[in-house]
Design a protein around this motif. Structure first.
Motif, PDB file in Angstrom:
ATOM      1  N   PHE A   1     -18.284   8.672 -16.012  1.00  0.00           N
ATOM      2  CA  PHE A   1     -19.487   9.167 -16.675  1.00  0.00           C
ATOM      3  C   PHE A   1     -20.431   9.842 -15.683  1.00  0.00           C
ATOM      4  CE2 PHE A   1     -17.863   6.584 -20.042  1.00  0.00           C
ATOM      5  CZ  PHE A   1     -18.339   7.170 -21.196  1.00  0.00           C
ATOM      6  N   GLU A   2     -20.507   9.324 -14.465  1.00  0.00           N
ATOM      7  CA  GLU A   2     -21.323   9.989 -13.449  1.00  0.00           C
ATOM      8  C   GLU A   2     -20.831  11.408 -13.201  1.00  0.00           C
ATOM      9  OE1 GLU A   2     -20.956   7.411 -10.132  1.00  0.00           O
ATOM     10  OE2 GLU A   2     -22.454   5.964 -10.842  1.00  0.00           O
ATOM     11  N   HIS A   3     -19.527  11.583 -13.295  1.00  0.00           N
ATOM     12  CA  HIS A   3     -18.928  12.906 -13.091  1.00  0.00           C
ATOM     13  C   HIS A   3     -19.425  13.908 -14.127  1.00  0.00           C
ATOM     14  CE1 HIS A   3     -15.947  15.633 -11.487  1.00  0.00           C
ATOM     15  NE2 HIS A   3     -15.361  15.768 -12.652  1.00  0.00           N
ATOM     16  N   ARG A   4     -19.888  13.405 -15.277  1.00  0.00           N
ATOM     17  CA  ARG A   4     -20.401  14.271 -16.351  1.00  0.00           C
ATOM     18  C   ARG A   4     -21.927  14.261 -16.429  1.00  0.00           C
ATOM     19  NH1 ARG A   4     -16.154  17.454 -18.197  1.00  0.00           N
ATOM     20  NH2 ARG A   4     -14.280  16.181 -18.492  1.00  0.00           N
ATOM     21  N   GLN A   5     -22.568  13.740 -15.406  1.00  0.00           N
ATOM     22  CA  GLN A   5     -24.019  13.582 -15.449  1.00  0.00           C
ATOM     23  C   GLN A   5     -24.751  14.911 -15.625  1.00  0.00           C
ATOM     24  OE1 GLN A   5     -25.765  10.465 -15.204  1.00  0.00           O
ATOM     25  NE2 GLN A   5     -27.373  11.815 -15.997  1.00  0.00           N
ATOM     26  N   ALA A   6     -24.199  15.978 -15.062  1.00  0.00           N
ATOM     27  CA  ALA A   6     -24.874  17.277 -15.169  1.00  0.00           C
ATOM     28  C   ALA A   6     -25.018  17.700 -16.622  1.00  0.00           C
ATOM     29  CB  ALA A   6     -24.110  18.336 -14.376  1.00  0.00           C
ATOM     30  N   ASN A   7     -24.003  17.395 -17.438  1.00  0.00           N
ATOM     31  CA  ASN A   7     -24.071  17.740 -18.858  1.00  0.00           C
ATOM     32  C   ASN A   7     -25.179  16.962 -19.543  1.00  0.00           C
ATOM     33  OD1 ASN A   7     -22.943  17.174 -21.865  1.00  0.00           O
ATOM     34  ND2 ASN A   7     -22.204  19.166 -21.150  1.00  0.00           N
ATOM     35  N   LEU A   8     -25.295  15.679 -19.225  1.00  0.00           N
ATOM     36  CA  LEU A   8     -26.364  14.865 -19.790  1.00  0.00           C
ATOM     37  C   LEU A   8     -27.735  15.341 -19.325  1.00  0.00           C
ATOM     38  CD1 LEU A   8     -25.055  11.187 -19.636  1.00  0.00           C
ATOM     39  CD2 LEU A   8     -25.986  12.338 -21.652  1.00  0.00           C
ATOM     40  N   ASP A   9     -27.849  15.658 -18.041  1.00  0.00           N
ATOM     41  CA  ASP A   9     -29.124  16.128 -17.505  1.00  0.00           C
ATOM     42  C   ASP A   9     -29.558  17.428 -18.187  1.00  0.00           C
ATOM     43  OD1 ASP A   9     -29.194  13.985 -15.777  1.00  0.00           O
ATOM     44  OD2 ASP A   9     -28.464  15.102 -14.042  1.00  0.00           O
ATOM     45  N   GLU A  10     -28.592  18.297 -18.451  1.00  0.00           N
ATOM     46  CA  GLU A  10     -28.918  19.539 -19.142  1.00  0.00           C
ATOM     47  C   GLU A  10     -29.464  19.261 -20.539  1.00  0.00           C
ATOM     48  OE1 GLU A  10     -26.780  23.491 -21.099  1.00  0.00           O
ATOM     49  OE2 GLU A  10     -25.591  22.136 -19.832  1.00  0.00           O
TER      50      GLU A  10
ATOM     51  N   SER B   1     -10.977  15.146 -23.924  1.00  0.00           N
ATOM     52  CA  SER B   1     -10.794  13.743 -23.537  1.00  0.00           C
ATOM     53  C   SER B   1     -12.135  13.047 -23.387  1.00  0.00           C
ATOM     54  CB  SER B   1     -10.008  13.644 -22.225  1.00  0.00           C
ATOM     55  OG  SER B   1      -8.650  13.939 -22.418  1.00  0.00           O
ATOM     56  N   PHE B   2     -13.094  13.745 -22.756  1.00  0.00           N
ATOM     57  CA  PHE B   2     -14.386  13.104 -22.549  1.00  0.00           C
ATOM     58  C   PHE B   2     -15.113  12.886 -23.880  1.00  0.00           C
ATOM     59  CE2 PHE B   2     -18.932  13.047 -21.372  1.00  0.00           C
ATOM     60  CZ  PHE B   2     -18.901  11.901 -20.600  1.00  0.00           C
ATOM     61  N   SER B   3     -15.009  13.829 -24.801  1.00  0.00           N
ATOM     62  CA  SER B   3     -15.633  13.655 -26.115  1.00  0.00           C
ATOM     63  C   SER B   3     -15.079  12.419 -26.812  1.00  0.00           C
ATOM     64  CB  SER B   3     -15.391  14.895 -26.979  1.00  0.00           C
ATOM     65  OG  SER B   3     -16.022  16.030 -26.430  1.00  0.00           O
ATOM     66  N   LEU B   4     -13.759  12.253 -26.753  1.00  0.00           N
ATOM     67  CA  LEU B   4     -13.139  11.079 -27.357  1.00  0.00           C
ATOM     68  C   LEU B   4     -13.555   9.809 -26.628  1.00  0.00           C
ATOM     69  CD1 LEU B   4     -11.196   9.832 -29.394  1.00  0.00           C
ATOM     70  CD2 LEU B   4      -9.302  10.395 -27.844  1.00  0.00           C
ATOM     71  N   LEU B   5     -13.664   9.885 -25.306  1.00  0.00           N
ATOM     72  CA  LEU B   5     -14.090   8.725 -24.530  1.00  0.00           C
ATOM     73  C   LEU B   5     -15.503   8.295 -24.900  1.00  0.00           C
ATOM     74  CD1 LEU B   5     -13.797   6.643 -22.289  1.00  0.00           C
ATOM     75  CD2 LEU B   5     -14.446   8.416 -20.643  1.00  0.00           C
ATOM     76  N   VAL B   6     -16.397   9.244 -25.071  1.00  0.00           N
ATOM     77  CA  VAL B   6     -17.774   8.912 -25.466  1.00  0.00           C
ATOM     78  C   VAL B   6     -17.769   8.211 -26.818  1.00  0.00           C
ATOM     79  CG1 VAL B   6     -20.026   9.853 -26.086  1.00  0.00           C
ATOM     80  CG2 VAL B   6     -18.805  10.760 -24.106  1.00  0.00           C
TER      81      VAL B   6
ATOM     82  N   ARG C   1     -15.296   6.479 -28.216  1.00  0.00           N
ATOM     83  CA  ARG C   1     -14.733   5.132 -28.064  1.00  0.00           C
ATOM     84  C   ARG C   1     -15.741   4.194 -27.403  1.00  0.00           C
ATOM     85  NH1 ARG C   1      -9.537   4.012 -29.041  1.00  0.00           N
ATOM     86  NH2 ARG C   1      -7.960   5.674 -29.107  1.00  0.00           N
ATOM     87  N   THR C   2     -16.429   4.694 -26.396  1.00  0.00           N
ATOM     88  CA  THR C   2     -17.377   3.853 -25.670  1.00  0.00           C
ATOM     89  C   THR C   2     -18.566   3.478 -26.548  1.00  0.00           C
ATOM     90  OG1 THR C   2     -16.718   4.972 -23.621  1.00  0.00           O
ATOM     91  CG2 THR C   2     -18.729   3.669 -23.543  1.00  0.00           C
ATOM     92  N   ALA C   3     -19.023   4.420 -27.354  1.00  0.00           N
ATOM     93  CA  ALA C   3     -20.158   4.148 -28.240  1.00  0.00           C
ATOM     94  C   ALA C   3     -19.833   3.058 -29.255  1.00  0.00           C
ATOM     95  CB  ALA C   3     -20.573   5.425 -28.962  1.00  0.00           C
ATOM     96  N   TRP C   4     -18.582   2.993 -29.675  1.00  0.00           N
ATOM     97  CA  TRP C   4     -18.186   2.017 -30.701  1.00  0.00           C
ATOM     98  C   TRP C   4     -17.509   0.787 -30.125  1.00  0.00           C
ATOM     99  CZ3 TRP C   4     -16.125   6.965 -33.268  1.00  0.00           C
ATOM    100  CH2 TRP C   4     -17.166   7.590 -33.980  1.00  0.00           C
ATOM    101  N   ASP C   5     -17.402   0.693 -28.809  1.00  0.00           N
ATOM    102  CA  ASP C   5     -16.773  -0.447 -28.148  1.00  0.00           C
ATOM    103  C   ASP C   5     -17.814  -1.546 -27.957  1.00  0.00           C
ATOM    104  OD1 ASP C   5     -15.631  -2.276 -26.380  1.00  0.00           O
ATOM    105  OD2 ASP C   5     -14.573  -0.744 -25.236  1.00  0.00           O
ATOM    106  N   PRO C   6     -17.575  -2.755 -28.492  1.00  0.00           N
ATOM    107  CA  PRO C   6     -18.575  -3.823 -28.370  1.00  0.00           C
ATOM    108  C   PRO C   6     -18.545  -4.549 -27.029  1.00  0.00           C
ATOM    109  CG  PRO C   6     -16.689  -4.626 -29.613  1.00  0.00           C
ATOM    110  CD  PRO C   6     -16.418  -3.175 -29.310  1.00  0.00           C
ATOM    111  N   GLY C   7     -17.613  -4.192 -26.147  1.00  0.00           N
ATOM    112  CA  GLY C   7     -17.485  -4.891 -24.875  1.00  0.00           C
ATOM    113  C   GLY C   7     -18.665  -4.658 -23.953  1.00  0.00           C
ATOM    114  N   PRO C   8     -18.894  -5.578 -23.010  1.00  0.00           N
ATOM    115  CA  PRO C   8     -20.060  -5.461 -22.121  1.00  0.00           C
ATOM    116  C   PRO C   8     -20.005  -4.240 -21.212  1.00  0.00           C
ATOM    117  CG  PRO C   8     -18.586  -7.232 -21.390  1.00  0.00           C
ATOM    118  CD  PRO C   8     -18.107  -6.798 -22.742  1.00  0.00           C
ATOM    119  N   GLU C   9     -18.808  -3.838 -20.765  1.00  0.00           N
ATOM    120  CA  GLU C   9     -18.717  -2.667 -19.895  1.00  0.00           C
ATOM    121  C   GLU C   9     -19.160  -1.405 -20.623  1.00  0.00           C
ATOM    122  OE1 GLU C   9     -15.683  -5.703 -18.631  1.00  0.00           O
ATOM    123  OE2 GLU C   9     -16.167  -4.704 -20.519  1.00  0.00           O
ATOM    124  N   ALA C  10     -18.706  -1.265 -21.862  1.00  0.00           N
ATOM    125  CA  ALA C  10     -19.089  -0.094 -22.651  1.00  0.00           C
ATOM    126  C   ALA C  10     -20.582  -0.108 -22.962  1.00  0.00           C
ATOM    127  CB  ALA C  10     -18.279  -0.051 -23.948  1.00  0.00           C
ATOM    128  N   THR C  11     -21.103  -1.269 -23.296  1.00  0.00           N
ATOM    129  CA  THR C  11     -22.534  -1.379 -23.594  1.00  0.00           C
ATOM    130  C   THR C  11     -23.381  -0.960 -22.394  1.00  0.00           C
ATOM    131  OG1 THR C  11     -22.140  -3.176 -25.176  1.00  0.00           O
ATOM    132  CG2 THR C  11     -24.370  -2.966 -24.276  1.00  0.00           C
TER     133      THR C  11
END
Length: 212
Positions: A62-71, A111-116, A118-128
């Motif tokens: 996710f850090e690798h995609r930080q520029a997209n979030l910052d934009e 892949s990253f869109s799908l990962l986001v 999955r992570t948004a709907w994952d109840p695990g502590p790492e995803a949260t």
């Protein structure tokens, strides 16, 4: 590790790419460090050397995609700073969603869109923890801007509208069921439909706030 292995700069990117792809395809819990190393073609020890444990590797993806979030955050704040006005709700939605749709369309972006999703709907502590760390600041910027564009709208209405909008965005870019249901006429993340998406989401915010 073979001599000189740590000096191979491509190895780090190979590991990141493999982790992003496997986490997206299978989900975080179903992927092992050994799986990632095997797909990247590197020794298992090299994954730990570069990224530490699996939670740290997920965070690095996710850090690798930080520029997209910052934009996205920067563009949203820029629109919010203009104050209320005609079309301002649509402008905020564009600032929020366009970088995501633009990222979609490449193998890595898909892949990253799908990962986001999955992570948004994952109840695990790492995803949260990932969602809290990387996406909660985006939510706050978005809701603050919408509060300016829609003065008087109750804060909880804006938060619920955001939740509905996130679901729409993730389905738009990450869910390929539309391709099956349309018999191939529609494509997930089709940029030609972006204006329709913006109108749909903006209308939802406007309607919820008007009814309040």
């Amino acid at each position: 590790m073979a001599p000189g292995e740590l000096q191979r700069p491509d190895r780090r990117q190979d590991i990141l790419t493999s982790a992003e792809y496997l986490f997206a395809e299978r989900g975080y819990s179903a992927v092992s460090v050994r799986d990632i190393a095997a797909r990247a073609g590197v020794p298992v020890a090299l994954v730990g050397y570069y990224f530490g444990r699996k939670p740290e590797l997920l965070a690095t993806v996710f850090e690798h995609r930080q520029a997209n979030l910052d934009e996205r955050i920067s563009r949203i704040r820029e629109v919010g700073a203009r104050g209320p006005g005609p079309g301002r709700v649509e402008e905020i939605v564009v600032a929020w969603a366009e970088p995501v749709v633009r990222l979609h369309g490449s193998a890595s972006g898909d892949s990253f869109s799908l990962l986001v999703a999955r992570t948004a709907w994952d109840p695990g502590p790492e995803a949260t923890q990932i969602i809290e760390r990387f996406y909660d600041p985006l939510v706050r910027a978005f809701v603050d801007a919408m509060a300016i564009a829609l003065p008087g709208c109750p804060p909880d209405r804006l938060l619920w509208a955001y939740e509905y909008a996130v679901g729409a965005l993730l389905m738009y870019v990450a869910d390929k069921r539309i391709e099956r249901l349309s018999d191939g006429r529609a494509t997930a993340g089709d940029p030609d439909l972006f204006d329709d998406f913006v109108r749909f989401v903006a209308a939802g915010f406007t309607a919820l706030c008007r009814s309040a």
